[in-house]
Design an enzyme around this catalytic site. Structure first.
Site, mmCIF file in Angstrom:
data_model
loop_
_atom_site.group_PDB
_atom_site.id
_atom_site.type_symbol
_atom_site.label_atom_id
_atom_site.label_comp_id
_atom_site.label_asym_id
_atom_site.label_seq_id
_atom_site.Cartn_x
_atom_site.Cartn_y
_atom_site.Cartn_z
ATOM 1 N N HIS A 1 0.827 -1.209 0.000
ATOM 2 C CA HIS A 1 0.000 0.000 0.000
ATOM 3 C C HIS A 1 0.862 1.261 0.000
ATOM 4 O O HIS A 1 0.572 2.215 0.718
ATOM 5 C CB HIS A 1 -0.922 0.007 1.214
ATOM 6 C CG HIS A 1 -2.010 -1.019 1.164
ATOM 7 N ND1 HIS A 1 -3.001 -0.999 0.213
ATOM 8 C CD2 HIS A 1 -2.260 -2.093 1.949
ATOM 9 C CE1 HIS A 1 -3.819 -2.023 0.404
ATOM 10 N NE2 HIS A 1 -3.385 -2.705 1.447
ATOM 11 N N ARG B 1 7.060 -6.152 3.258
ATOM 12 C CA ARG B 1 5.783 -6.709 2.812
ATOM 13 C C ARG B 1 5.727 -6.684 1.292
ATOM 14 O O ARG B 1 5.838 -5.628 0.658
ATOM 15 C CB ARG B 1 4.596 -5.942 3.391
ATOM 16 C CG ARG B 1 3.262 -6.547 2.932
ATOM 17 C CD ARG B 1 2.095 -6.188 3.814
ATOM 18 N NE ARG B 1 1.666 -4.802 3.646
ATOM 19 C CZ ARG B 1 0.511 -4.335 4.135
ATOM 20 N NH1 ARG B 1 -0.288 -5.146 4.824
ATOM 21 N NH2 ARG B 1 0.186 -3.075 3.972
ATOM 22 N N GLU C 1 -6.047 -11.665 6.948
ATOM 23 C CA GLU C 1 -6.819 -10.420 6.970
ATOM 24 C C GLU C 1 -8.176 -10.556 6.288
ATOM 25 O O GLU C 1 -8.670 -9.617 5.660
ATOM 26 C CB GLU C 1 -6.006 -9.281 6.347
ATOM 27 C CG GLU C 1 -5.285 -9.636 5.067
ATOM 28 C CD GLU C 1 -4.309 -8.544 4.630
ATOM 29 O OE1 GLU C 1 -4.459 -7.394 5.059
ATOM 30 O OE2 GLU C 1 -3.397 -8.858 3.855
ATOM 31 N N ASP D 1 -8.199 -4.761 6.670
ATOM 32 C CA ASP D 1 -8.858 -5.584 5.654
ATOM 33 C C ASP D 1 -9.793 -6.602 6.297
ATOM 34 O O ASP D 1 -10.812 -6.973 5.696
ATOM 35 C CB ASP D 1 -7.816 -6.291 4.792
ATOM 36 C CG ASP D 1 -7.272 -5.382 3.700
ATOM 37 O OD1 ASP D 1 -8.056 -4.975 2.827
ATOM 38 O OD2 ASP D 1 -6.079 -5.081 3.725
#
Length: 264
Positions: free
Chosen positions: A52, A77, A156, A182
């Protein structure tokens, strides 16, 4: 003769070797300077976010180089569970990877295969070309690659919560990280990370992962929620983010010196 190098302990090793939970923060800005400032703050770990944020492969490499002199452990990540991307992250020097949106044990097993060399996995061989092996200056890197890499997966979704025990039990999964944002969306309460249903799902995941003998972590910017999850047995927690600190800090400056009426 080339210098023979050693690699720092993995995040797996940091967790198992510590007598307290590991506290960290996100690095989302993409700035090596900001990452270096965060690395020297005294936290245990940093999450370099390739999902993100505008952080790609070249930026990830620069961020890892920026934080390398500091006693902080970077966890990268990946944007997805794509095996090619995971190979590239490992080759550029990410020893510790977090894979988002893992819903099943089968998906977790595929992630593990992606970070292991054949015959136990499908990771491509390019150690002589890569920072991950310090261009073959780490002795026996390929033979010992599993020791130099740790793999964490992110639960998530409601499906992931239901399968958390099986996901955690996969050989090669070193820990599970729970994503309440999420998860809230998956449970129909978008934007409500502290909704009772979300918190209950996080706790169920904690119990399943810990029962499988694996460490579990979570993202919790709210101090009260972070403490609740620490009390529930979280081994690693993210408690802030570089961009969030900058956003809230700059807003506080504006409020202090300008105020709501736009006049200083």
């Amino acid at each position: 003769m080339p210098i023979r190098l050693t690699l720092p302990p993995t995040f797996r090793d940091r967790i198992t070797g510590s007598d307290r939970p590991q506290l960290g923060m996100w690095v989302c800005s993409g700035s090596p300077l900001v990452a270096e400032i965060c690395a020297g703050a005294g936290l245990d770990w940093l999450l370099i976010d390739g999902e993100h944020s505008p952080i790609g492969l070249e930026t990830t490499s620069a961020l890892l180089q920026a934080v390398a002199p500091y006693p902080v452990t970077p966890l990268v990540r990946a944007p997805s569970d794509d095996a090619v991307v995971l190979k590239q992250l490992l080759d550029l020097g990410a020893q510790n990877v977090l894979v988002p949106m893992v819903d099943t044990a089968e998906q977790a097993a595929d992630v593990v295969r992606a970070v292991r060399y054949p015959p136990r996995g499908v990771r491509g061989v390019g150690s002589a070309l890569s920072r991950g092996a310090r261009w073959n200056r780490v002795e026996n890197y390929m033979a010992d690659a599993d020791r130099y890499v740790s793999v964490f997966v992110q639960v998530e979704s409601g499906t992931g919560v239901e399968n958390a025990a099986e996901i955690a039990a996969v050989d090669g999964v070193d820990g599970v990280f729970v994503g309440p944002s999420d998860l809230a969306a998956s449970l129909g309460v978008l934007g409500q990370q502290t909704h009772p249903d979300v918190v209950a799902a996080v706790h169920r995941t904690f119990e399943a992962v810990r029962a499988a003998g694996k460490p579990v972590g979570v993202n919790a910017f709210d101090p009260e929620m972070a403490q609740e999850y620490l009390d529930a047995g979280a081994s690693f927690v993210l408690v802030g983010a570089d961009v969030a600190l900058l956003a809230r800090g700059s807003e506080a400056l504006a409020d202090r010196w300008i105020g709501d009426d736009g006049e200083s």
